[in-house]
Design a protein around this motif. Structure first.
Motif, PDB file in Angstrom:
ATOM      1  N   LEU A  15       4.023  -2.667  -7.117  1.00 17.65           N
ATOM      2  CA  LEU A  15       5.045  -1.803  -7.719  1.00 17.65           C
ATOM      3  C   LEU A  15       4.651  -1.388  -9.134  1.00 17.65           C
ATOM      4  CD1 LEU A  15       7.778  -0.402  -7.425  1.00 17.65           C
ATOM      5  CD2 LEU A  15       8.854  -2.515  -8.229  1.00 17.65           C
ATOM      6  N   LYS A  16       4.085  -2.294  -9.900  1.00 19.18           N
ATOM      7  CA  LYS A  16       3.638  -1.958 -11.258  1.00 19.18           C
ATOM      8  C   LYS A  16       2.494  -0.949 -11.217  1.00 19.18           C
ATOM      9  CE  LYS A  16       5.242  -6.271 -13.187  1.00 19.18           C
ATOM     10  NZ  LYS A  16       4.905  -7.654 -13.414  1.00 19.18           N
ATOM     11  N   VAL A  17       1.574  -1.137 -10.287  1.00 17.89           N
ATOM     12  CA  VAL A  17       0.477  -0.178 -10.123  1.00 17.89           C
ATOM     13  C   VAL A  17       1.049   1.181  -9.718  1.00 17.89           C
ATOM     14  CG1 VAL A  17      -1.549   0.401  -8.708  1.00 17.89           C
ATOM     15  CG2 VAL A  17      -1.265  -1.922  -9.613  1.00 17.89           C
ATOM     16  N   VAL A  59      10.924   5.198  -7.834  1.00 20.98           N
ATOM     17  CA  VAL A  59      11.198   4.010  -7.014  1.00 20.98           C
ATOM     18  C   VAL A  59      12.295   4.334  -5.998  1.00 20.98           C
ATOM     19  CG1 VAL A  59      12.053   1.630  -7.039  1.00 20.98           C
ATOM     20  CG2 VAL A  59      10.492   2.407  -8.822  1.00 20.98           C
ATOM     21  N   THR A  60      13.320   5.046  -6.422  1.00 19.83           N
ATOM     22  CA  THR A  60      14.391   5.428  -5.508  1.00 19.83           C
ATOM     23  C   THR A  60      13.855   6.329  -4.402  1.00 19.83           C
ATOM     24  OG1 THR A  60      16.001   5.265  -7.300  1.00 19.83           O
ATOM     25  CG2 THR A  60      16.668   6.524  -5.353  1.00 19.83           C
ATOM     26  N   GLY A  61      12.982   7.255  -4.756  1.00 22.66           N
ATOM     27  CA  GLY A  61      12.378   8.128  -3.750  1.00 22.66           C
ATOM     28  C   GLY A  61      11.552   7.342  -2.752  1.00 22.66           C
ATOM     29  N   PHE A  62      10.805   6.345  -3.239  1.00 22.01           N
ATOM     30  CA  PHE A  62      10.046   5.494  -2.322  1.00 22.01           C
ATOM     31  C   PHE A  62      10.988   4.741  -1.398  1.00 22.01           C
ATOM     32  CE2 PHE A  62       8.676   1.108  -1.474  1.00 22.01           C
ATOM     33  CZ  PHE A  62       7.711   1.389  -0.514  1.00 22.01           C
ATOM     34  N   ALA A  63      12.044   4.159  -1.969  1.00 20.26           N
ATOM     35  CA  ALA A  63      13.005   3.412  -1.156  1.00 20.26           C
ATOM     36  C   ALA A  63      13.578   4.296  -0.050  1.00 20.26           C
ATOM     37  CB  ALA A  63      14.120   2.863  -2.037  1.00 20.26           C
ATOM     38  N   ALA A  64      13.935   5.503  -0.403  1.00 25.16           N
ATOM     39  CA  ALA A  64      14.481   6.426   0.601  1.00 25.16           C
ATOM     40  C   ALA A  64      13.448   6.748   1.678  1.00 25.16           C
ATOM     41  CB  ALA A  64      14.953   7.713  -0.071  1.00 25.16           C
ATOM     42  N   SER A  65      12.174   6.828   1.293  1.00 24.20           N
ATOM     43  CA  SER A  65      11.130   7.178   2.261  1.00 24.20           C
ATOM     44  C   SER A  65      10.929   6.098   3.323  1.00 24.20           C
ATOM     45  CB  SER A  65       9.807   7.476   1.555  1.00 24.20           C
ATOM     46  OG  SER A  65       9.167   6.281   1.145  1.00 24.20           O
ATOM     47  N   ILE A  66      11.324   4.861   3.007  1.00 25.62           N
ATOM     48  CA  ILE A  66      11.206   3.791   4.001  1.00 25.62           C
ATOM     49  C   ILE A  66      12.584   3.283   4.445  1.00 25.62           C
ATOM     50  CG2 ILE A  66       8.892   3.079   3.274  1.00 25.62           C
ATOM     51  CD1 ILE A  66      10.256   0.703   1.814  1.00 25.62           C
ATOM     52  N   SER A  67      13.624   4.051   4.129  1.00 24.19           N
ATOM     53  CA  SER A  67      15.003   3.783   4.570  1.00 24.19           C
ATOM     54  C   SER A  67      15.567   2.450   4.091  1.00 24.19           C
ATOM     55  CB  SER A  67      15.106   3.878   6.094  1.00 24.19           C
ATOM     56  OG  SER A  67      14.716   5.151   6.528  1.00 24.19           O
ATOM     57  N   GLU A  95       0.830  -1.210   0.000  1.00 24.40           N
ATOM     58  CA  GLU A  95       0.000   0.000   0.000  1.00 24.40           C
ATOM     59  C   GLU A  95       0.860   1.254   0.000  1.00 24.40           C
ATOM     60  OE1 GLU A  95      -2.644  -0.282   3.334  1.00 24.40           O
ATOM     61  OE2 GLU A  95      -3.485  -2.182   2.631  1.00 24.40           O
ATOM     62  N   LYS A  96       1.965   1.208   0.740  1.00 28.07           N
ATOM     63  CA  LYS A  96       2.845   2.380   0.840  1.00 28.07           C
ATOM     64  C   LYS A  96       3.427   2.766  -0.513  1.00 28.07           C
ATOM     65  CE  LYS A  96       4.475   1.442   5.527  1.00 28.07           C
ATOM     66  NZ  LYS A  96       5.647   0.972   6.282  1.00 28.07           N
ATOM     67  N   VAL A  97       3.894   1.770  -1.289  1.00 25.13           N
ATOM     68  CA  VAL A  97       4.548   2.089  -2.555  1.00 25.13           C
ATOM     69  C   VAL A  97       3.570   2.782  -3.503  1.00 25.13           C
ATOM     70  CG1 VAL A  97       4.185  -0.154  -3.729  1.00 25.13           C
ATOM     71  CG2 VAL A  97       6.173   1.246  -4.308  1.00 25.13           C
ATOM     72  N   ILE A  98       2.325   2.336  -3.505  1.00 21.78           N
ATOM     73  CA  ILE A  98       1.331   2.967  -4.376  1.00 21.78           C
ATOM     74  C   ILE A  98       1.044   4.391  -3.915  1.00 21.78           C
ATOM     75  CG2 ILE A  98      -1.058   2.880  -5.184  1.00 21.78           C
ATOM     76  CD1 ILE A  98      -0.799  -0.233  -4.961  1.00 21.78           C
ATOM     77  N   ALA A  99       0.865   4.569  -2.611  1.00 20.62           N
ATOM     78  CA  ALA A  99       0.547   5.899  -2.074  1.00 20.62           C
ATOM     79  C   ALA A  99       1.675   6.894  -2.326  1.00 20.62           C
ATOM     80  CB  ALA A  99       0.254   5.802  -0.577  1.00 20.62           C
ATOM     81  N   VAL A 100       2.904   6.472  -2.121  1.00 23.21           N
ATOM     82  CA  VAL A 100       4.045   7.386  -2.282  1.00 23.21           C
ATOM     83  C   VAL A 100       4.284   7.716  -3.748  1.00 23.21           C
ATOM     84  CG1 VAL A 100       6.549   7.617  -1.976  1.00 23.21           C
ATOM     85  CG2 VAL A 100       5.150   6.701  -0.115  1.00 23.21           C
ATOM     86  N   MET A 101       4.300   6.707  -4.604  1.00 22.24           N
ATOM     87  CA  MET A 101       4.618   6.944  -6.008  1.00 22.24           C
ATOM     88  C   MET A 101       3.489   7.644  -6.755  1.00 22.24           C
ATOM     89  SD  MET A 101       6.996   3.677  -7.057  1.00 22.24           S
ATOM     90  CE  MET A 101       7.276   4.323  -8.710  1.00 22.24           C
ATOM     91  N   ALA A 102       2.269   7.559  -6.252  1.00 16.87           N
ATOM     92  CA  ALA A 102       1.156   8.280  -6.881  1.00 16.87           C
ATOM     93  C   ALA A 102       1.345   9.790  -6.800  1.00 16.87           C
ATOM     94  CB  ALA A 102      -0.173   7.883  -6.240  1.00 16.87           C
TER      95      ALA A 102
END
Length: 133
Positions: A62-64, A34-42, A22-29
């Motif tokens: 991740l595809k969504v 992907v790198t920014g999402f990774a950084a957001s969850i350390s 759920e987090k990856v969809i919310a952040v990337m939306a």
């Protein structure tokens, strides 16, 4: 006789949690990579891609998320074209890189100037599947 032991895992335990779907969809939306999402969850970007290989539900998420990220940049570009303030070059760069299967850069060249010499015009971005006029 000694019993064969179970193979030991090498490396750190994964930080993956089912809520990361759920987090990856919310952040990337919000237009984040992907790198920014990774950084957001350390975690490292490579970890995110490894999770997609190991966890089918995360692969789908991740595809969504990547589609949602592209949709964010498309919406920004459309808003700028309609007159809202914003940086069109940034949107073009994002679409060219994140949406490379749907968008591409196209240099405009046409005969002009002395003796029909080719003159470069501004770069434009076009939707690949757009109907030809």
């Amino acid at each position: 006789m000694k019993q064969p032991s179970t193979p030991r895992r090498v490396g750190r335990p994964s930080k993956f949690d089912a809520s990361d779907c759920e987090k990856v969809i919310a952040v990337m939306a919000g237009g984040v990579s992907v790198t920014g999402f990774a950084a957001s969850i350390s975690v490292n970007r490579d970890s995110v891609h490894e999770w997609a290989k190991v966890h089918p539900e995360f692969s789908v998420a991740l595809k969504v998320a990547q589609a949602a990220c592209q949709a964010f940049w498309e919406a920004r570009m459309i808003a700028i074209v309609k007159g809202e303030p914003g940086n069109a070059r940034l949107c073009i760069c994002a679409l060219q890189n994140m949406g490379r299967h749907d968008w591409r850069m196209k240099a405009g060249r046409k005969p002009s100037g002395k003796e029909g010499a080719l003159v470069n015009h501004a770069l434009t971005i076009e939707f690949i599947d757009a109907p030809k006029a």
